[in-house]
Structures are given as structure tokens and as C-alpha cells.
Motif scaffolding. Structure first.
Motif, PDB file in Angstrom:
ATOM      1  N   TYR A 566      90.651  -8.994  25.567  1.00 43.28           N
ATOM      2  CA  TYR A 566      90.594  -8.782  24.120  1.00 43.28           C
ATOM      3  C   TYR A 566      92.024  -8.532  23.665  1.00 43.28           C
ATOM      4  CZ  TYR A 566      85.902  -7.694  25.761  1.00 43.28           C
ATOM      5  OH  TYR A 566      84.693  -7.735  26.412  1.00 43.28           O
ATOM      6  N   LYS A 567      92.433  -9.217  22.620  1.00 38.18           N
ATOM      7  CA  LYS A 567      93.826  -9.123  22.184  1.00 38.18           C
ATOM      8  C   LYS A 567      94.061  -7.911  21.299  1.00 38.18           C
ATOM      9  CE  LYS A 567      93.988 -13.183  24.095  1.00 38.18           C
ATOM     10  NZ  LYS A 567      94.371 -13.299  25.509  1.00 38.18           N
ATOM     11  N   ALA A 568      93.038  -7.495  20.604  1.00 44.58           N
ATOM     12  CA  ALA A 568      93.204  -6.386  19.653  1.00 44.58           C
ATOM     13  C   ALA A 568      91.892  -5.630  19.502  1.00 44.58           C
ATOM     14  CB  ALA A 568      93.673  -6.906  18.294  1.00 44.58           C
ATOM     15  N   ILE A 569      92.019  -4.382  19.113  1.00 45.10           N
ATOM     16  CA  ILE A 569      90.859  -3.538  18.822  1.00 45.10           C
ATOM     17  C   ILE A 569      90.996  -3.031  17.385  1.00 45.10           C
ATOM     18  CG2 ILE A 569      91.989  -1.462  19.768  1.00 45.10           C
ATOM     19  CD1 ILE A 569      88.325  -2.140  20.284  1.00 45.10           C
ATOM     20  N   ILE A 570      89.933  -3.117  16.614  1.00 49.46           N
ATOM     21  CA  ILE A 570      89.926  -2.601  15.240  1.00 49.46           C
ATOM     22  C   ILE A 570      89.225  -1.249  15.263  1.00 49.46           C
ATOM     23  CG2 ILE A 570      89.154  -2.991  12.865  1.00 49.46           C
ATOM     24  CD1 ILE A 570      88.991  -6.009  13.593  1.00 49.46           C
ATOM     25  N   MET A 571      89.893  -0.203  14.735  1.00 49.09           N
ATOM     26  CA  MET A 571      89.312   1.139  14.797  1.00 49.09           C
ATOM     27  C   MET A 571      89.490   1.872  13.466  1.00 49.09           C
ATOM     28  SD  MET A 571      90.344   2.546  18.589  1.00 49.09           S
ATOM     29  CE  MET A 571      92.091   2.609  18.279  1.00 49.09           C
ATOM     30  N   PRO A 572      88.389   2.349  12.873  1.00 48.09           N
ATOM     31  CA  PRO A 572      88.524   3.300  11.767  1.00 48.09           C
ATOM     32  C   PRO A 572      88.930   4.660  12.346  1.00 48.09           C
ATOM     33  CG  PRO A 572      86.211   3.018  12.318  1.00 48.09           C
ATOM     34  CD  PRO A 572      86.982   2.061  13.187  1.00 48.09           C
ATOM     35  N   LEU A 573      89.716   5.458  11.593  1.00 48.04           N
ATOM     36  CA  LEU A 573      90.178   6.740  12.118  1.00 48.04           C
ATOM     37  C   LEU A 573      89.007   7.625  12.520  1.00 48.04           C
ATOM     38  CD1 LEU A 573      92.609   8.552  12.678  1.00 48.04           C
ATOM     39  CD2 LEU A 573      92.401   9.429  10.349  1.00 48.04           C
ATOM     40  N   TYR A 601      88.644 -10.212  19.937  1.00 49.33           N
ATOM     41  CA  TYR A 601      88.919  -8.832  19.523  1.00 49.33           C
ATOM     42  C   TYR A 601      87.653  -8.005  19.677  1.00 49.33           C
ATOM     43  CZ  TYR A 601      86.225  -9.952  15.366  1.00 49.33           C
ATOM     44  OH  TYR A 601      85.199 -10.328  14.527  1.00 49.33           O
ATOM     45  N   LYS A 602      87.794  -6.695  19.517  1.00 52.38           N
ATOM     46  CA  LYS A 602      86.654  -5.780  19.523  1.00 52.38           C
ATOM     47  C   LYS A 602      86.787  -4.818  18.354  1.00 52.38           C
ATOM     48  CE  LYS A 602      85.272  -3.737  23.319  1.00 52.38           C
ATOM     49  NZ  LYS A 602      83.859  -4.127  23.474  1.00 52.38           N
ATOM     50  N   VAL A 603      85.655  -4.238  17.975  1.00 51.22           N
ATOM     51  CA  VAL A 603      85.647  -3.154  16.986  1.00 51.22           C
ATOM     52  C   VAL A 603      85.099  -1.917  17.683  1.00 51.22           C
ATOM     53  CG1 VAL A 603      84.683  -2.309  14.809  1.00 51.22           C
ATOM     54  CG2 VAL A 603      85.319  -4.725  15.050  1.00 51.22           C
ATOM     55  N   ASP A 604      85.830  -0.810  17.605  1.00 47.68           N
ATOM     56  CA  ASP A 604      85.374   0.448  18.193  1.00 47.68           C
ATOM     57  C   ASP A 604      85.255   1.476  17.077  1.00 47.68           C
ATOM     58  OD1 ASP A 604      84.855   2.747  19.601  1.00 47.68           O
ATOM     59  OD2 ASP A 604      86.384   2.412  21.142  1.00 47.68           O
ATOM     60  N   ASP A 605      84.036   1.630  16.551  1.00 46.18           N
ATOM     61  CA  ASP A 605      83.809   2.584  15.466  1.00 46.18           C
ATOM     62  C   ASP A 605      82.899   3.722  15.922  1.00 46.18           C
ATOM     63  OD1 ASP A 605      81.489   1.171  15.705  1.00 46.18           O
ATOM     64  OD2 ASP A 605      81.482   0.363  13.657  1.00 46.18           O
ATOM     65  N   ALA A 625      96.235  -2.257  19.023  1.00 46.54           N
ATOM     66  CA  ALA A 625      95.161  -1.521  18.345  1.00 46.54           C
ATOM     67  C   ALA A 625      95.484  -1.384  16.864  1.00 46.54           C
ATOM     68  CB  ALA A 625      94.973  -0.146  18.981  1.00 46.54           C
ATOM     69  N   ILE A 626      94.503  -1.749  16.024  1.00 48.73           N
ATOM     70  CA  ILE A 626      94.659  -1.634  14.570  1.00 48.73           C
ATOM     71  C   ILE A 626      93.844  -0.441  14.108  1.00 48.73           C
ATOM     72  CG2 ILE A 626      94.247  -2.754  12.343  1.00 48.73           C
ATOM     73  CD1 ILE A 626      94.138  -5.073  15.153  1.00 48.73           C
ATOM     74  N   THR A 627      94.505   0.535  13.484  1.00 49.65           N
ATOM     75  CA  THR A 627      93.815   1.733  13.006  1.00 49.65           C
ATOM     76  C   THR A 627      93.837   1.761  11.486  1.00 49.65           C
ATOM     77  OG1 THR A 627      94.501   2.937  14.992  1.00 49.65           O
ATOM     78  CG2 THR A 627      93.674   4.240  13.141  1.00 49.65           C
ATOM     79  N   VAL A 628      92.653   1.922  10.913  1.00 48.85           N
ATOM     80  CA  VAL A 628      92.508   2.083   9.464  1.00 48.85           C
ATOM     81  C   VAL A 628      92.286   3.566   9.213  1.00 48.85           C
ATOM     82  CG1 VAL A 628      91.192   1.429   7.415  1.00 48.85           C
ATOM     83  CG2 VAL A 628      91.493  -0.214   9.294  1.00 48.85           C
ATOM     84  N   ASP A 629      93.236   4.212   8.498  1.00 52.18           N
ATOM     85  CA  ASP A 629      93.142   5.656   8.276  1.00 52.18           C
ATOM     86  C   ASP A 629      92.861   5.956   6.811  1.00 52.18           C
ATOM     87  OD1 ASP A 629      95.579   5.210   7.072  1.00 52.18           O
ATOM     88  OD2 ASP A 629      96.763   6.039   8.719  1.00 52.18           O
ATOM     89  N   PHE A 630      92.997   7.227   6.435  1.00 54.45           N
ATOM     90  CA  PHE A 630      92.672   7.612   5.056  1.00 54.45           C
ATOM     91  C   PHE A 630      93.661   7.025   4.059  1.00 54.45           C
ATOM     92  CE2 PHE A 630      90.585  10.894   7.615  1.00 54.45           C
ATOM     93  CZ  PHE A 630      89.301  10.784   7.115  1.00 54.45           C
ATOM     94  N   ASP A 631      94.933   6.895   4.440  1.00 53.36           N
ATOM     95  CA  ASP A 631      95.891   6.256   3.545  1.00 53.36           C
ATOM     96  C   ASP A 631      95.502   4.810   3.281  1.00 53.36           C
ATOM     97  OD1 ASP A 631      97.665   8.432   3.174  1.00 53.36           O
ATOM     98  OD2 ASP A 631      98.465   8.102   5.193  1.00 53.36           O
ATOM     99  N   SER A 632      94.954   4.147   4.303  1.00 56.31           N
ATOM    100  CA  SER A 632      94.597   2.732   4.174  1.00 56.31           C
ATOM    101  C   SER A 632      93.552   2.502   3.086  1.00 56.31           C
ATOM    102  CB  SER A 632      94.041   2.214   5.504  1.00 56.31           C
ATOM    103  OG  SER A 632      94.906   2.487   6.573  1.00 56.31           O
ATOM    104  N   ILE A 633      92.661   3.465   2.916  1.00 58.99           N
ATOM    105  CA  ILE A 633      91.535   3.263   1.980  1.00 58.99           C
ATOM    106  C   ILE A 633      91.731   4.038   0.674  1.00 58.99           C
ATOM    107  CG2 ILE A 633      89.907   2.759   3.837  1.00 58.99           C
ATOM    108  CD1 ILE A 633      88.890   5.634   3.636  1.00 58.99           C
TER     109      ILE A 633
END
Length: 718
Positions: A566-573, A601-605, A625-633
Motif C-alpha cells: 500500500y503506497k499511502a494510508i488515509i487517517m482522520p486524527l 491505498y488504505k483508510v484507517d479510521d 501517511a495522510i492525516t486529516v486533523d481539525f485544522d483541515s476541516i
């Protein structure tokens, strides 16, 4: 410290002294008895120390940790596990299948595309006649031994010898003279005859590993799986033992697709099957495995290759047959020098050795644990000119992974003789030439059919294929001796003076026919998979605050982005972020961007902390790893950071912040080696990564994904 044999003799002699004192009724506290017992104890300890191998293989230490990761994360498991499993068969799980597919994709790009090869796919079941002709029915054997008392315990004889030699080489008490001797026997183990192998097992006192019982003498065991074809079962077939034969059978049709131009290559990837005597070492020795093979057809006697100049500078670790026979270590030599001085037979063979070296490095094999070993004269097939194995050091020792052989014209010749189909290439001559041609005298040709029956055609084809000087020399020899033995495709025939009568004719030719020679690189993909895993695995430092018994191994697979499953992982904080509509829209955008570019890719929520999620995806070898945090939203203090994410790199534990719209293309550029992580860091602002910093310091927890704070009353963002 003496040798093991000397120490064993000393222990025995001192034991005799103690027994003699006991026979003389010496009490235990007698000074002479006390001294004798102490000396015996000291000698036993010295022998025990001398018998402990000194382990220098760096992969042995981490093999247990890697096995745990491979099983727990389902890279692979023994097949049919819920039924107890069957030795020699393995199932690849989701990350393992993806890693293997990526290695094969890299192989296709490196060889099929860059070398402009033709690729075929042939059946995995072959009829008896094909494998009879190729020699597999008679000669595709290993030497087996059995436990004399427990006959259900089988062992491959050469592997028992190799393991014993490796053990002895590592012993501290081994002398230099013995080390050289053991190294020679280790190297030659799979080239010994069954008689030589049996003598070596006896010489070293090798017993059945599980019981310590004596072993039988070695005997041949054919490795092919037989299978009937059709409902009657009358047509005998076999599961193919290699992918190469399918290429030879289709040479004629591939040559036509290549407009009959030389040289050219044909590739095949697929399953092969060998009924291994004692499969062991995980994926190293299986009964069903994946091969990738190339047959590169060339003109005999003309194996110079223009592209060799692109690799002749490469310095390759080599173990030539000469140094093996002397028990000496490998050396490093440039390919150009090795071809020029005859260490490697020709430029085409040297070119593919170089290309194999480059490929193995590309997929993650460490060059300091890679060498190319030349086959000894005694282990080389009778038709081969030169053979080299790419060997990779792994936890089980040096593992043969790729064979690169100059197979001459053997396979095409025997299949052409059997089928009576011309499998030759034709070369147009710039200037017509008058040549002398060998043909059989009419009476001699008829006698060949009478005396050799169905083999007469083969014998005649061999004789008429001789050069004029060879024909005349054979004719003279038979006249002098009355008969002579000839070798036709590995079979021997005796011809007399009545058989060997030639008519030498002159013909004018505008073209020349020849059977192509072939250079064959043959890859064990599952073994490359094993090497890539072992060479990429490492563990992060443990938390110094943890108690020894509670220490957690934080394993990482440092796989390159090109082969990582997997090349990348998408993760919400955390789960508050994952419930947000803005996050869901951003996740959808990332998914579409990756899917459009063919990026796995994978999503780890899950509800685990961000630090633990980083750690468990590091274990899978996910490089980014791509992290979506509170600033992102838009729930942080800095509204300028809305619709930005952090991108974290696995090995450096660093991260940058970038717009969500840039992520998929950035990841794609890294995978395609069009951008390095250092270049990405220069293009975007780097941010602190509390969770990664904690992992790097040995703290596997951590809650934050970036330096930005969570909203008031919420969890920690860093």
C-alpha cells in the motif's frame, strides 16, 4: 582452545582418569579426585563453548520478529491452516499478494518492457513426451536419505551436508585448514554424486536431525508431480517443473512475431511445481512456487552484445568456480573485466548478470548481502557453457535466487529432433558462398535406419550436422578402431565403419541455418519476496521507560514506495474528524485521486490513537501517511489551513502540510521516482509530528497528528 575433535578426546581421556580414581576407591574429597573432577568439568565447559556456533548473519536475530509480523498481518501463512496445513504450500494474504504483484510489475518493467521482450503464457500441465524429451523424466532428481529406524522421515541429502558444514564453519574452534575444507564441501554439496554424498555424510557423522538415528545411503527421487490427462487416465502428464520448456516449444511462433530477427527474448511468469523432499525455510523451498524466466536467443559463436557497454562498469561481488575450489571468499570485479579475462563466458551472459544485479537492488535487496556464484564444472549441466547464480544472504544462509545460464542450443535441438519440426534461425548471407556439406552415403543412411530403428533419424541428423572436419575425423577414427561412441542430445550411440560413410558435396548458399543458443535468467519470485522482507525489516528503539518484560517490538518494513503493498494510508486524527462532512468530502477526493492514478491505498479510521495507527501501518511497510486533523476541516484556529493535510514519511518520521488537491500527484511522483522526499520537504512547509516523534523515541502511544491544537474541550492534536 583446541579443535572439537581434540577437546572431545581430552574429555574422554579425563573421564577415564576419573573412572580409574573411582575404581581405586578414592573419596570425593581426596585432593587428587577433586583436581581430576575440576579438570573434567573445565574441559566439558570448554568443549561446550567450542561447540557453540558464532552467528554472524545479521538476519537471524530479527527473523522471529519478522515471522510474527508476516503471520499476524497476513503477508503469508501456511496453506490449509485450518486443516493443520501441508508442508511446502503457502497462501499470500492481502499485503503479501500486493507486495508480490508489485515485485512482478517491477520485473516486467525492468525486463519485458526495457529489454523489449515477448511474453507468453503456457499451460502448467505438460504431457509426458515433452518432459521426456527435455530430460526431466530421467534427470530431474534430488538425492534423498531416510531415517533407518523411522522410515517416514525423509531428508534431502545435500541440504543435510550443507547445514552441517555451515555449523562447523561458525564454530570458534574451527581451524583455518578445516574452514577451507568445510567451505569446499559446502560449495560442492549439490554437485556430488550420490556415492560422494553418501561418503561425506558418513565422514562427518551426520545423523537424522530429529532422532539422531543413522541415515540410509542417498538415492534418487524425481521431483515432478505426475497427473493423468483426460477421463481415461491413459495420457500421462506432469505439473510443469519450470516455465522454460513452454518458451522453447513456442520458439518458432515467437520468432515469427519478431520477424525472425536475432537476438530476441521471450519471457514467461507463472507457477511451477516440484515435489520437494523436505520443504523448509518458509517460502524458500515450496512445492508450488512462482517463476519468472527469460530465454534470450542468440547466434551461436556470436554472443557479443552492444548493450553490454551500459553495464560493463558495474562492480559485482563474484564467487568464481576457481575460488570456490580453493575455499576462498568472494571478490568484487567489474563486469567488463570479468568478461575480458574469461571469468564470465561472454558479453550477453555478462549483460544479464548486470541487469539482474540492478533489478534486485531496485526492489530492495541490499547489495552487501548479494553475490554471484559460478557453477562448478561438476554441477553444470552437460549442455551448458557457463552458469551463475545470484545468491542473497537471508536468515537461513546464502539463498540461490536467480540462475543465469548459457544453455547453448540443447533444448531447441532435442525438441526439433523429437518432433521433426525445424526450430532453426536463418541468416542471409551478403555474398553467396560455396561450402562443403556433409551428407550420408545412401547405403550407410539405410543401415542407420535398420540398426538404430526409431533412433536412426536422430543419429543421422547428428552425423549430417557435423562440420566437414569433424565428419572426416570421425570417419578416420572409426576406420582405425572399428567403432566409436557419439553423444546425441545426451544419449550415447555406438557407430561402426559401415555407419560412418559420408558424401562431402559442394553447395552454393545464399543463407545459413543455425539452431540459436540461449541465455536464460530464471527468477524465483517467492525467494526474492523473502529477501525483500528480510532486508527491509528493522525495529524502532524501545521506550527506555518500559520494563524489560513489557517492551514492545515496533517493527517497520522499510519497503520502497515502488514495491510497498500500500503506497499511502488515509487517517482522520480521531473519530470526531471522521464524522465531519468536510473530512468525508476530502477522503472521497483522495480516494478518487489515488484510484485514477492506480495507486493502492488504505483508510484507517479506527478508534486507536494516531500514534498506534502510524506504528501498525509502518509494520505493513506503508511509506506515506495522510492525516486529516481539525485544522483541515476548519475546526482549528488557523482558517488558512482548511482543506490541507499532513503527509508523513515512514522512515524519517517527518511530515509536511500541503493542500489536499496536491496529495495524489505528490504520492504518484514519489512512487514513480520522479520526486524524492527531500524535494517534497523543500516544496511544502514542514510541521512537527508529535505522534511520530513519540514513536521514534520509543513511545508507541501518542495522540496528535500535527502541531495544530484540537478545538477547545477536545482531545490533543499534538
Amino acid at each position: 582452545m583446541g579443535t572439537i575433535e581434540e577437546l572431545t578426546a581430552s574429555v574422554k581421556a579425563q573421564g577415564d582418569v576419573v573412572r580409574a580414581l573411582k575404581a581405586d576407591k578414592k573419596p570425593k574429597d581426596d585432593p587428587e579426585m577433586v583436581a581430576a573432577l575440576k579438570k573434567l568439568t573445565d574441559l566439558k565447559k570448554e568443549l561446550e563453548e567450542a561447540s557453540k556456533p558464532v552467528e554472524t548473519n545479521p538476519f537471524v536475530k530479527t527473523r522471529g520478529e519478522l515471522d510474527d509480523v508476516a503471520t499476524r498481518r497476513f503477508f503469508y501463512r501456511q496453506a490449509f491452516a485450518i486443516y493443520g496445513g501441508t508442508a511446502g504450500f503457502y497462501t499470500y494474504g492481502p499485503p503479501g499478494s500486493a507486495l508480490k504483484a508489485n515485485i512482478l510489475a517491477a520485473w516486467r518493467k525492468h525486463f519485458v518492457i526495457e529489454e523489449n521482450l515477448l511474453e507468453i503464457e503456457d499451460p502448467t500441465i505438460m504431457p509426458h513426451d515433452v518432459l521426456k524429451t527435455s530430460g526431466h523424466v530421467e534427470r530431474f532428481n534430488d538425492f534423498m536419505v531416510k531415517d533407518v529406524k523411522q522410515e517416514d522421515k525423509f531428508y534431502r541429502a545435500d541440504k543435510l551436508l550443507e547445514e552441517e558444514m555451515e555449523r562447523r564453519i561458525k564454530l570458534p574452534a574451527t581451524t583455518e585448514e578445516d574452514r577451507v575444507k568445510y567451505t569446499k564441501d559446502l560449495t560442492a554439496a549439490d554437485s556430488f554424486t550420490k556415492e560422494e554424498l553418501g561418503a561425506k555424510l558418513k565422514e562427518y557423522g551426520i545423523k537424522a536431525p530429529e532422532t539422531g538415528n543413522d541415515l540410509t545411503d542417498p538415492y534418487e527421487f524425481n521431483l515432478m508431480f505426475p497427473t493423468p490427462i483426460g477421463p481415461s487416465g491413459m495420457l500421462q502428464g506432469y505439473l510443469r517443473p519450470e516455465t522454460a520448456q513452454g518458451i522453447f516449444l513456442n520458439y518458432k511462433f515467437c520468432a515469427e512475431q519478431n520477424n525472425d530477427k536475432m537476438p530476441f527474448g521471450v519471457a514467461q511468469i507463472g507457477k511451477s511445481y516440484r515435489n520437494e523432499i523436505a520443504p523448509r525455510g518458509g517460502l524458500v523451498r515450496q512445492r508450488e512456487f512462482t517463476q519468472a524466466e527469460i530465454e534470450f536467443f542468440v547466434k551461436p559463436g556470436d554472443k557479443k552484445f552492444d548493450k553490454f557497454r551500459t553495464v560493463r562498469h558495474l562492480k559485482i561481488p563474484m564467487l568464481s568456480s576457481e575460488v570456490q575450489l580453493k575455499g576462498q571468499p568472494s571478490f568484487v570485479k567489474a563486469l567488463g573485466e570479468a568478461v575480458d579475462d574469461g571469468t564470465i563466458a561472454n558479453e550477453t551472459l555478462g549483460y544479464f548478470i548486470g541487469r539482474v544485479y540492478m533489478f534486485l537492488e531496485e526492489v530492495g535487496v541490499k547489495s552487501e548481502h548479494l553475490r554471484f556464484r559460478q557453477h562448478l564444472p561438476t554441477e553444470m549441466a552437460h549442455y551448458a557453457c557457463d552458469c551463475w547464480d545470484a545468491e542473497i544472504e537471508v536468515s537461513t544462509g546464502w539463498m540461490e535466487t536467480v540462475g543465469i545460464a548459457d544453455r547453448s542450443a540443447f533444448d531447441l535441438t532435442v525438441h526439433a529432433e523429437k518432433t521433426k519440426v525445424d526450430l532453426f534461425a536463418q541468416e542471409k548471407l551478403e555474398v553467396p558462398e560455396t561450402v562443403e556439406v556433409v551428407s550420408m552415403a545412401k547405403k550407410a543412411g539405410a543401415l542407420l535406419g535398420k540398426d538404430f530403428k526409431k533412433e536412426g533419424v536422430r543419429v543421422r541428423g547428428f552425423l549430417e550436422g557435423l562440420k566437414v572436419e569433424e565428419a572426416r575425423a570421425l570417419e578416420d577414427r572409426v576406420k582405425a578402431e572399428g567403432k566409436s561412441e557419439i553423444n546425441v542430445g545426451g544419449d550415447k550411440f555406438t557407430v561402426t565403419k559401415d555407419h560412418v560413410v559420408f558424401d562431402i558435396k559442394k553447395e552454393t548458399k545464399t543463407s545459413r541455418n543455425y539452431v540459436p543458443n540461449v541465455i536464460e535468467p530464471s527468477f524465483g519470485i517467492d525467494r526474492i519476496f523473502t529477501a525483500v522482507l528480510e532486508h527491509s525489516y528493522y525495529a524502532r528503539p524501545s521506550d527506555p521507560e518500559e520494563k524489560e518484560k513489557e517492551k514492545i517490538v515496533r517493527g517497520v518494513l522499510g519497503l520502497s514506495a515502488a514495491v510497498a503493498p500500500y503506497k499511502a494510508i488515509i487517517m482522520p486524527l480521531d473519530q470526531r474528524v471522521s464524522a465531519n462532512e468536510t473530512y468525508q468530502a476530502m477522503e472521497g477526493e483522495l480516494r478518487r485521486g489515488f484510484a485514477h492514478r492506480g495507486i493502492n491505498y488504505k483508510v484507517d479510521d479506527s478508534g486507536a490513537t494516531i500514534g498506534k495507527r502510524y506504528a501498525r501501518n509502518d509494520e505493513l511497510g506503508v511509506p506515506l501517511a495522510i492525516t486529516v486533523d481539525f485544522d483541515s476541516i476548519g475546526m482549528g484556529e488557523d482558517k488558512a489551513l482548511v482543506r490541507t493535510v499532513t503527509l508523513r514519511e515512514r522512515d524519517t518520521l517527518t511530515q509536511v502540510r500541503m493542500p489536499v488537491g496536491d496529495v495524489a500527484e505528490t504520492v504518484a511522483r514519489i512512487i514513480m521516482q520522479q520526486a524524492t522526499w527531500a524535494e517534497v520537504q523543500r516544496s511544502y512547509s514542514e510541521v512537527k509530528n508529535a505522534a511520530s516523534a513519540a514513536i521514534g523515541a520509543g513511545d508507541g502511544g501518542g495522540a496528535g497528528g500535527s502541531s495544530q491544537s484540537a478545538p477547545a474541550g477536545g482531545g490533543s492534536g499534538g
